[in-house]
Design an enzyme around this catalytic site. Structure first.
Site, PDB file in Angstrom:
ATOM      1  N   GLU A 119      43.529  34.866  45.463  1.00 37.91           N
ATOM      2  CA  GLU A 119      43.471  34.249  43.903  1.00 37.91           C
ATOM      3  C   GLU A 119      42.908  34.657  42.944  1.00 37.91           C
ATOM      4  O   GLU A 119      42.995  35.453  41.538  1.00 37.91           O
ATOM      5  CB  GLU A 119      44.491  33.156  43.616  1.00 37.91           C
ATOM      6  CG  GLU A 119      45.544  32.040  44.116  1.00 37.91           C
ATOM      7  CD  GLU A 119      45.628  32.251  45.156  1.00 37.91           C
ATOM      8  OE1 GLU A 119      44.323  32.472  45.423  1.00 37.91           O
ATOM      9  OE2 GLU A 119      46.671  31.336  45.438  1.00 37.91           O
ATOM     10  N   PHE A 139      50.927  16.379  45.992  1.00 34.03           N
ATOM     11  CA  PHE A 139      50.893  17.423  47.123  1.00 34.03           C
ATOM     12  C   PHE A 139      50.369  18.825  46.403  1.00 34.03           C
ATOM     13  O   PHE A 139      51.037  18.553  45.206  1.00 34.03           O
ATOM     14  CB  PHE A 139      52.096  17.632  47.694  1.00 34.03           C
ATOM     15  CG  PHE A 139      52.349  19.144  48.752  1.00 34.03           C
ATOM     16  CD1 PHE A 139      51.083  18.936  49.333  1.00 34.03           C
ATOM     17  CD2 PHE A 139      53.062  20.221  48.339  1.00 34.03           C
ATOM     18  CE1 PHE A 139      50.246  19.719  50.300  1.00 34.03           C
ATOM     19  CE2 PHE A 139      52.126  21.192  49.331  1.00 34.03           C
ATOM     20  CZ  PHE A 139      51.216  21.214  50.162  1.00 34.03           C
ATOM     21  N   GLN A 140      49.067  19.160  46.230  1.00 30.74           N
ATOM     22  CA  GLN A 140      49.307  20.639  45.505  1.00 30.74           C
ATOM     23  C   GLN A 140      48.456  19.968  44.049  1.00 30.74           C
ATOM     24  O   GLN A 140      49.017  21.335  43.501  1.00 30.74           O
ATOM     25  CB  GLN A 140      49.740  21.743  45.742  1.00 30.74           C
ATOM     26  CG  GLN A 140      49.622  22.178  47.029  1.00 30.74           C
ATOM     27  CD  GLN A 140      50.014  23.633  47.951  1.00 30.74           C
ATOM     28  OE1 GLN A 140      51.183  24.038  46.505  1.00 30.74           O
ATOM     29  NE2 GLN A 140      49.722  24.014  48.723  1.00 30.74           N
ATOM     30  N   LYS A 184      56.547  22.744  37.127  1.00 30.41           N
ATOM     31  CA  LYS A 184      57.858  23.526  37.930  1.00 30.41           C
ATOM     32  C   LYS A 184      58.588  23.135  36.748  1.00 30.41           C
ATOM     33  O   LYS A 184      59.388  23.547  37.172  1.00 30.41           O
ATOM     34  CB  LYS A 184      57.141  22.275  39.343  1.00 30.41           C
ATOM     35  CG  LYS A 184      58.387  23.207  39.636  1.00 30.41           C
ATOM     36  CD  LYS A 184      58.168  23.258  41.491  1.00 30.41           C
ATOM     37  CE  LYS A 184      60.007  23.793  41.741  1.00 30.41           C
ATOM     38  NZ  LYS A 184      60.140  23.329  43.706  1.00 30.41           N
ATOM     39  N   MET A 211      19.352  42.010  46.886  1.00 32.88           N
ATOM     40  CA  MET A 211      19.175  41.713  45.721  1.00 32.88           C
ATOM     41  C   MET A 211      17.890  40.217  45.802  1.00 32.88           C
ATOM     42  O   MET A 211      16.739  39.931  45.777  1.00 32.88           O
ATOM     43  CB  MET A 211      20.551  41.506  44.418  1.00 32.88           C
ATOM     44  CG  MET A 211      18.891  40.896  43.417  1.00 32.88           C
ATOM     45  SD  MET A 211      17.900  42.351  42.803  1.00 32.88           S
ATOM     46  CE  MET A 211      18.552  43.467  41.616  1.00 32.88           C
TER      47      MET A 211
END
Ligand SMILES: Cc1ncc(C[n+]2csc(CCOP(=O)(O)OP(=O)(O)O)c2C)c(N)n1
Ligand SMILES: [Mg+2]
Lengths: 164, 561
Positions: free
Chosen positions: B49, B111-112, B161, B471
């Protein structure tokens, strides 16, 4: 230096979190914050006291203004205002001390709102100095608990802070 | 018209003329992806993502239109966070649509479930948790409006959802009225007049422009101001491209890895015309010494930027292009001839260390960048990652047009460059697009090679491979007595073979001659190519101003042949 701000916000979920989060994230010191409804539907008013110099104040106001839900900020620090805060004090009070406490409360135009065998709850309204003064006086009786609403303020006269 | 929440999202995208979305599906966005299936909307499936946000960000930086991302709840949403913070710091317009657990499960550690509006509160311009499908069309319209007006930024819309499946009326109104959101576009006439006077009076004026000059389309006005006013120009990292890099009036970037001339000019100027810059600490060095002799005109669309880090004498809030237009109408040039002579002297005396590969034919990173510049005739769009290679690109590629240098300036996000380059190429299929990356940074989103190959996205990846987190190693060398604590990248793969394994073309170059040949070969093939440039491992970026030092105290460095 302390600054008193009146902030009109949209009454949307999470607004208080956004404002409070902004203060902590940018390292501004918030001393006091209260929220309540206004005469405008869907608009709440926050009264905020912040600590800091003029540069800090400028950043606070600009950053607050960037929050989408903030509609209007007025700096009331240099305006004539009526400022109030309400405090409830639960103080130890036996039969010998009750009268003395009662007198103090009357002097401060407070109210006794609850009495039990060994304690009283006192309600008092006013500005910072007044609340501090009565707190000091009641101290030696034994203060058991204190709760305060936080400050609210309105401009004196017919002006309203939306006009500012 | 009545429709389901999921259909509303697609319909809103159509109203906003979005034709490309980046994303990654999961449980809570199943209804949305189902709606996408027959929608005709192009969706690029990334492999992480974070890649989706950076790709959308790259797309947005070159088009000026909001980039759009879909992700699922919980880990899908939290994987977006670095990308969102990157876009927020650089004021990039994004609209992020995340799924959330169903309304009745919110707050139960379902969940999630992750509180993504809470998590992203400090890194979004605004965000929404949708609680009623009735509100969804207005929220989507507001999200696009807020993301792409005023000072741009990412806006996240979190949709449970069940709301995707509920029906409601769909009326889409792009013209939003938001009570607390009224960006200022026109500069205050009185302030503009003060600026005109200050410019006329100045003997050592300097224009210092940043990302906002690119984003507001003000490059034309900026150029007129410089040329008519005979005023030299320095650009921040984010501003590169806003003024032609090959103009004699261009001084390069100021600050930590800026040119000596730009840093001297900022220090000596009597007037700085600051155009959409944030006066970041990488630019100002020690604040007390910054531009002590100068009066500063600061033009910015965000009033909160003005006076945030540096005291400003002439603030002008507004859209830069409109403000510059107003300024140009009344411009009276001052006498800057002596100043320009002084600047030319500095330019001759302090050129950038060139790294021509003198010592033993070793491949120097600066040479690679200049070869890319030569072979693309300075006409490519270059996305970079973060580190030494980023600074070398900023210094040695000649950016002549706005929106050609795409880099994470504010957050400095390693892993940004490659996915961003994919978004750039999808937006500009006709342009040559390079990603200049490091051997460290590339591995932070190397999985997007699959996205590039799968969608035939023709991006050339130039890895400046020094075997180090270069760097950081440079700072360890200069400020920590050479103790290279965990900056050697032992265990690096053979990047060319990794590329081949993904189905891309992989090349490797270890000498200047091989480098030129590899670049030519890469540009001759269609499709993604990875070129692994094995450069001098301990090359440093110079000039350099040590952190929190005045910017005229410059280390020019000795090892750059
Ligand atoms: C996500 C992230 N983690 C850590 C850093 C700190 N950091 C800045 S530059 C750098 C080294 C980058 O190495 P590489 O990509 O190989 O580039 P080089 O400097 O060698 O050109 C690191 C670790 C960062 N900017 N971003
Ligand atoms: Mg490296």
């Amino acid at each position: 230096m302390k600054h008193l701000l009146a902030v009109l916000v949209e009454d949307k979920p999470g607004v208080l979190t956004r404002v409070a989060g902004l203060f902590s994230r940018r390292g501004f010191n918030i001393e006091n914050i209260t929220v309540g409804e206004t005469v405008l539907p869907g608009v709440s008013r926050m009264t905020i006291t912040v600590e800091g110099d003029e540069t800090v104040l400028e950043q606070v106001m600009k950053q607050l203004n960037k929050l989408i839900n903030v509609i209007k900020i007025s700096n009331l620090s240099h305006e004539p205002v009526v400022m109030r805060e309400l405090m409830l004090i639960k103080v130890r009070a036996e039969s010998q001390t009750r009268n003395e406490i009662q007198q103090i409360v009357e002097t401060f135009r407070g109210k006794v709102v609850d009495v039990s065998l060994d304690s009283m709850i006192i309600e008092v309204t006013g500005n910072d100095e007044k609340l501090e003064a009565i707190k000091q006086l009641l101290h030696h009786f034994g203060i058991r608990e204190i709760v305060r609403t936080g400050k609210i303020a309105l401009l004196r006269g017919s002006k309203i802070s939306r006009d500012q | 018209m009545k429709m389901k929440g999921a259909a509303m999202v697609i319909a809103a995208l159509q109203q906003e003329q979005v034709d490309l979305v980046f994303g990654f599906p999961g449980g809570t966005v199943l209804p949305l992806y189902d709606q996408l299936y027959h929608s005709g909307l192009k969706h690029i499936l990334v492999r992480h993502e974070q890649g989706a946000v950076h790709a959308a960000d790259g797309f947005a930086r070159v088009t000026g239109k909001p980039g759009v991302v879909f992700a699922t709840s919980g880990p899908g949403a939290t994987n977006l966070v670095t990308g969102i913070a990157t876009a927020y710091m650089d004021s990039v317009p994004l609209v992020l649509i995340t799924g959330q657990v169903a309304t009745r499960f919110i707050g139960t550690d379902a969940f999630q479930e992750a509180d993504i509006t809470g998590i992203t509160l400090p890194v979004t311009k605004h965000n929404y948790l949708v609680k009623d499908v009735i509100d969804l069309p207005d929220i989507l319209a507001e999200a696009f409006y807020i993301a792409s007006t005023g000072r741009n930024g990412p806006v996240l819309v979190d949709i449970p959802k069940d709301i995707f499946d509920l029906e409601g009326p769909f009326n889409y109104d792009r013209q939003r009225e938001i009570p607390g959101y009224k960006p200022t576009y026109e500069g205050h006439a009185g302030q503009v007049a003060r600026a005109v006077k200050a410019i006329k009076a100045a003997r050592r004026p300097l224009i210092f422009a940043g990302g906002g000059a690119v984003r507001s389309g003000a490059a034309g006005e900026l150029r007129l101001l410089a040329e008519r006013g005979r005023i030299p120009v320095s650009l921040s990292l984010m501003g590169l491209g806003a003024f032609p890099g090959d103009s004699p009036l261009f001084l390069g970037m100021p600050g930590m890895h800026g040119t000596v001339t730009a840093n001297y000019a900022l220090t000596e100027a009597d007037l700085i015309i600051a155009v959409c810059v944030r006066f970041d600490d990488r630019v100002t060095g020690r604040l007390e010494n910054f531009a002590e002799r100068a009066e500063i005109i600061h033009i910015d669309i965000d009033p909160a930027e003005i006076g945030k880090n540096v005291t400003i004498q002439i603030p002008i809030v507004g859209d830069v292009r409109l403000v510059l237009e107003a300024l140009l109408k009344r411009l009276e040039p001052g006498d800057t001839a002596a100043w320009l002579r002084q600047i030319e002297e500095w330019q001759v005396k302090y050129p950038l260390p060139a790294g021509n590969g003198g010592d033993g034919g070793r491949l120097k990173p600066q040479f690679v960048i200049r070869e890319i510049n030569r072979l693309t005739r300075g006409e490519a769009v270059i996305a970079t990652d973060v580190g030494q290679h980023q600074m070398w690109t900023a210094q040695h590629y000649c950016f002549r047009e706005p929106r050609t240098f795409i880099s994470s300036g504010g957050l400095g996000t390693m892993g940004y460059g490659f996915p961003a380059a994919l978004g750039v190429k999808l937006a500009l299929p006709q342009r040559t697009v390079f990603c200049v990356t490091g051997d460290g940074s590339f591995q932070m989103n190397i999985q997007e090679l699959a996205t590039a190959v799968g969608n035939k996205i023709d991006v050339k990846v130039a890895i400046i491979n020094n075997g180090y987190l270069g760097m950081v190693r440079q700072w360890q060398e200069l400020f920590y007595a050479g103790r290279y604590s965990h900056t050697a990248l032992t265990g690096n793969p053979d990047f060319a073979r990794v590329a081949e394994a993904y189905g891309a073309k992989g090349l490797r170059a270890s000498t200047p001659a091989e480098a030129a040949a590899a670049l030519e070969e890469a540009m001759a093939v269609a499709g993604p190519v990875v070129i692994d440039f094995m450069v001098d491992p301990e090359e440093n970026v110079f000039p350099m101003v040590a952190p929190n030092r005045p910017i005229n105290e410059i280390i020019t460095g000795g090892n750059n042949g």
